[in-house]
Design an enzyme around this catalytic site. Sequence first.
Site, PDB file in Angstrom:
ATOM      1  N   CYS B  86     -54.878  29.803 -20.429  1.00  0.00           N
ATOM      2  CA  CYS B  86     -55.991  28.964 -19.991  1.00  0.00           C
ATOM      3  C   CYS B  86     -57.265  29.310 -20.779  1.00  0.00           C
ATOM      4  O   CYS B  86     -57.361  28.970 -21.947  1.00  0.00           O
ATOM      5  CB  CYS B  86     -56.194  29.064 -18.479  1.00  0.00           C
ATOM      6  SG  CYS B  86     -57.252  27.748 -17.863  1.00  0.00           S
ATOM      7  N   HIS B 168     -51.347  27.607 -15.887  1.00  0.00           N
ATOM      8  CA  HIS B 168     -51.297  28.977 -15.344  1.00  0.00           C
ATOM      9  C   HIS B 168     -49.862  29.382 -15.043  1.00  0.00           C
ATOM     10  O   HIS B 168     -49.291  28.942 -14.030  1.00  0.00           O
ATOM     11  CB  HIS B 168     -52.163  29.067 -14.083  1.00  0.00           C
ATOM     12  CG  HIS B 168     -53.615  29.041 -14.392  1.00  0.00           C
ATOM     13  ND1 HIS B 168     -54.377  30.184 -14.536  1.00  0.00           N
ATOM     14  CD2 HIS B 168     -54.453  28.008 -14.655  1.00  0.00           C
ATOM     15  CE1 HIS B 168     -55.612  29.865 -14.845  1.00  0.00           C
ATOM     16  NE2 HIS B 168     -55.697  28.542 -14.926  1.00  0.00           N
ATOM     17  N   GLU B 170     -48.568  31.987 -13.820  1.00  0.00           N
ATOM     18  CA  GLU B 170     -48.285  32.758 -12.598  1.00  0.00           C
ATOM     19  C   GLU B 170     -47.841  31.842 -11.458  1.00  0.00           C
ATOM     20  O   GLU B 170     -47.222  32.304 -10.498  1.00  0.00           O
ATOM     21  CB  GLU B 170     -49.506  33.598 -12.182  1.00  0.00           C
ATOM     22  CG  GLU B 170     -50.680  32.840 -11.601  1.00  0.00           C
ATOM     23  CD  GLU B 170     -51.620  32.298 -12.666  1.00  0.00           C
ATOM     24  OE1 GLU B 170     -51.221  32.263 -13.851  1.00  0.00           O
ATOM     25  OE2 GLU B 170     -52.748  31.908 -12.322  1.00  0.00           O
TER      26      GLU B 170
END
Lengths: 226, 191
Positions: B86, B168, B170
């Site tokens: 990002c 992202h 995660e």
Amino acid sequence: MKLGVLFSGGKDSVYATYLAMQKEEVSCLISLVSENCESYMFHTPNIHLTSLQAEAMGIPILEYTTKGIEEEELEDLKQAISLAVEQYDIEGIVTGAVLSVYQASRIQKICDALSLWCYNPLWHIDQDRYMQSLIDEGFEVIISGVFSAPFDETWLGRRIDNEALRLLRLYAAKYSITLTGEGGELETLVTDAPFFKKKIVVLTSESVYANYNGRYHIQTAEVRDK
Amino acid sequence: MILLVDLCYRPGSLGEAEFVRPIADIVQACGYRSEICHFTEWERVNKDGTEAVILCGTPLKDNLFAEMTECFAWIRESPVPVLGICAGMQAVVLAYGGSIEENPEIGMITVRCRVSGDPIFRDNEWTAYGLHRFGTVPGNEFIVLAESDACIQAVRHHTDPVYGVQFHPEVRNTWVVERFLSTLVSHDKTR
């Protein structure tokens, strides 16, 4: 940076408050009181106790009532946050979001529209480590609602201690539930924490339970010195 | 050791828990040790034993890093693989002379792969969590690996072991970090 915490009174918003206070200034708590007990966005069991929790923490609270209609409640949240900006001059919002993209992305959009910072300090936290931290750091977390098998009535009002966490770990492995209740399996209420100036004592309560679905209603409680 | 670079506006900010710690957890789950370094402290940090660098994301409103491009000049000379996530991807592109432009995304998005044969981006399409104010305009030295409707979602440098992802990982796409480590980093996890 002055921040407002979206506050339900459960373990996640209390722990998010605790983390935010270590880094920035928490100027207020913001509670959405939903009239819909099935609210998609806002935790509901014992939400009426958030003002007592705020008193125990020594932090001002802004309470805002929403009918809890899906999507309309987001406009109510935006109004509540806007009021907090006016009253407490906050520059950002903190949430206790752990895994919910549904919750997190909607709050991010509201903050973006209001040009506010948005922090989610529990985002994708290791759930086992987090639950152990709550116990080790002295958070008194009680179960205020269960909404899934295999939780029986004895879980209502139970404190999350090492024995409870041991069972939760077993359940998580066996029944594919989340350890933190992130999947809506359980709800919690925090009565004391290391940063609370005072603690909450439950005076009278009632449990209602049937078919793996139950709520622990705290009818009367008070704030006492620790 | 994997060095995680925190791009938030100050060292130890509240954003570190949200944008660096989840990446550290993925790295640890892959069997690697990690250390965190704020982007303004790069020169002062002991980088002995560093096997790769991951530049992490920032809150939507936290874009100070983009005004301090001098802090990322090291990326072009990095002796180890680099992954920008990002804000980290934006820093990577800026380091090579590219630019960023306002192109916000918030929430789940569909990402489509534009290449074949990349060791990390092997799938045709996936959903991902986007949270950014700016998209990137990379120079010709980057290959665009994936895109969403709004902007470029992944790039790889033509010759350097440097990657960037706008979404992202995660959230539902930990494979990005896992494959970056398994394909680009040596397997001596004890270092």
